[in-house]
Design a protein around this motif. Structure first.
Motif, PDB file in Angstrom:
ATOM      1  N   PHE A  20       0.902  -1.336  -0.133  1.00  0.00           N
ATOM      2  CA  PHE A  20      -0.059   0.062   0.091  1.00  0.00           C
ATOM      3  C   PHE A  20       0.828   1.206   0.038  1.00  0.00           C
ATOM      4  CE2 PHE A  20      -2.141   3.502   2.171  1.00  0.00           C
ATOM      5  CZ  PHE A  20      -3.165   3.601   1.138  1.00  0.00           C
ATOM      6  N   GLY A  21       1.815   1.360   1.041  1.00  0.00           N
ATOM      7  CA  GLY A  21       2.727   2.544   0.797  1.00  0.00           C
ATOM      8  C   GLY A  21       3.530   2.746  -0.585  1.00  0.00           C
ATOM      9  N   ALA A  22       3.920   1.734  -1.115  1.00  0.00           N
ATOM     10  CA  ALA A  22       4.405   1.985  -2.304  1.00  0.00           C
ATOM     11  C   ALA A  22       3.403   2.356  -3.610  1.00  0.00           C
ATOM     12  CB  ALA A  22       5.151   0.549  -3.132  1.00  0.00           C
ATOM     13  N   TRP A  23       2.171   1.918  -3.311  1.00  0.00           N
ATOM     14  CA  TRP A  23       1.348   2.368  -4.452  1.00  0.00           C
ATOM     15  C   TRP A  23       0.751   3.683  -4.119  1.00  0.00           C
ATOM     16  CZ3 TRP A  23      -3.630   4.072  -3.275  1.00  0.00           C
ATOM     17  CH2 TRP A  23      -4.521   4.074  -4.642  1.00  0.00           C
ATOM     18  N   LEU A  24       0.627   4.089  -2.798  1.00  0.00           N
ATOM     19  CA  LEU A  24       0.398   5.488  -2.548  1.00  0.00           C
ATOM     20  C   LEU A  24       1.187   6.269  -2.800  1.00  0.00           C
ATOM     21  CD1 LEU A  24      -1.672   7.545  -1.109  1.00  0.00           C
ATOM     22  CD2 LEU A  24      -0.527   6.992   1.131  1.00  0.00           C
ATOM     23  N   LEU A  25       2.589   6.183  -2.841  1.00  0.00           N
ATOM     24  CA  LEU A  25       3.858   6.960  -3.048  1.00  0.00           C
ATOM     25  C   LEU A  25       3.625   7.001  -4.601  1.00  0.00           C
ATOM     26  CD1 LEU A  25       6.318   8.563  -2.057  1.00  0.00           C
ATOM     27  CD2 LEU A  25       7.407   6.428  -2.220  1.00  0.00           C
ATOM     28  N   ALA A  26       3.382   6.003  -5.480  1.00  0.00           N
ATOM     29  CA  ALA A  26       3.420   6.294  -6.913  1.00  0.00           C
ATOM     30  C   ALA A  26       2.202   6.939  -7.314  1.00  0.00           C
ATOM     31  CB  ALA A  26       3.206   4.730  -7.529  1.00  0.00           C
TER      32      ALA A  26
END
Length: 173
Positions: A142-148
């Motif tokens: 989720f963190g990587a997706w939100l950052l993207a």
């Protein structure tokens, strides 16, 4: 690995900064699953917010209008209805291999965390587009997706038109 500091660098300082784990513990006991650490960390930092006036995140300890537990229960029920279940690749829920609803967008998308099927599996993000109706699975946390998303990358939700001056957040009313 994406950290809260990476999100803060793009989204701005958080002011919620929740530290009591009990609302999460209650929610995790109810659903029988531990939410991913990065999701908890981000939601604990920011609380129930709107990001770019588009993406809505909710915290389990916030007042009844915006609490994560009520949202998850309602969304699971909605996505299990016969005419909606066909639009997801697997069942909505909190069990292994199911899709746990965690966020929505004003543009009609629903964001799910794909619950790992086993101890060696990772959490992933699935975004379902109501207007298509199609879905996309992202092999990232989720963190990587939100950052993207905050960087304006195409992760089904598009923020460039909603945040031309850069990402922003506001508490949900």
């Amino acid at each position: 690995m994406t950290t809260l500091s990476d999100v803060r660098a793009l989204l701005g300082e958080s002011r919620f900064d929740w530290s009591d784990p009990e609302p999460w513990n209650e929610l995790e006991r109810e659903f029988g699953v531990a939410f991913p650490a990065d999701f908890r960390e981000i939601v604990d930092a920011y609380g129930s917010i709107s990001i770019n006036g588009q993406l809505y995140l909710k915290h389990p300890a916030v007042h009844l209008l915006h609490d994560l537990g009520s949202f998850v229960r309602q969304e699971i029920e909605f996505w299990r209805e016969e005419d909606m279940a066909e639009f997801l690749p697997s069942r909505a829920g909190a069990g292994a291999g199911e899709l746990l609803p965690v966020a929505t967008a004003t543009t009609g998308e629903a964001v799910f965390l794909a619950v790992p099927e086993g101890p060696s599996s990772s959490w992933r993000v699935l975004v379902q587009e109501m207007d298509s109706p199609s879905w996309t699975l992202y092999e990232m946390t989720f963190g990587a997706w939100l950052l993207a998303y905050l960087k304006g990358r195409d992760v089904t939700l598009c923020s460039r038109d909603r945040a031309p001056d850069g990402p922003f957040h506001a508490p949900l009313p």
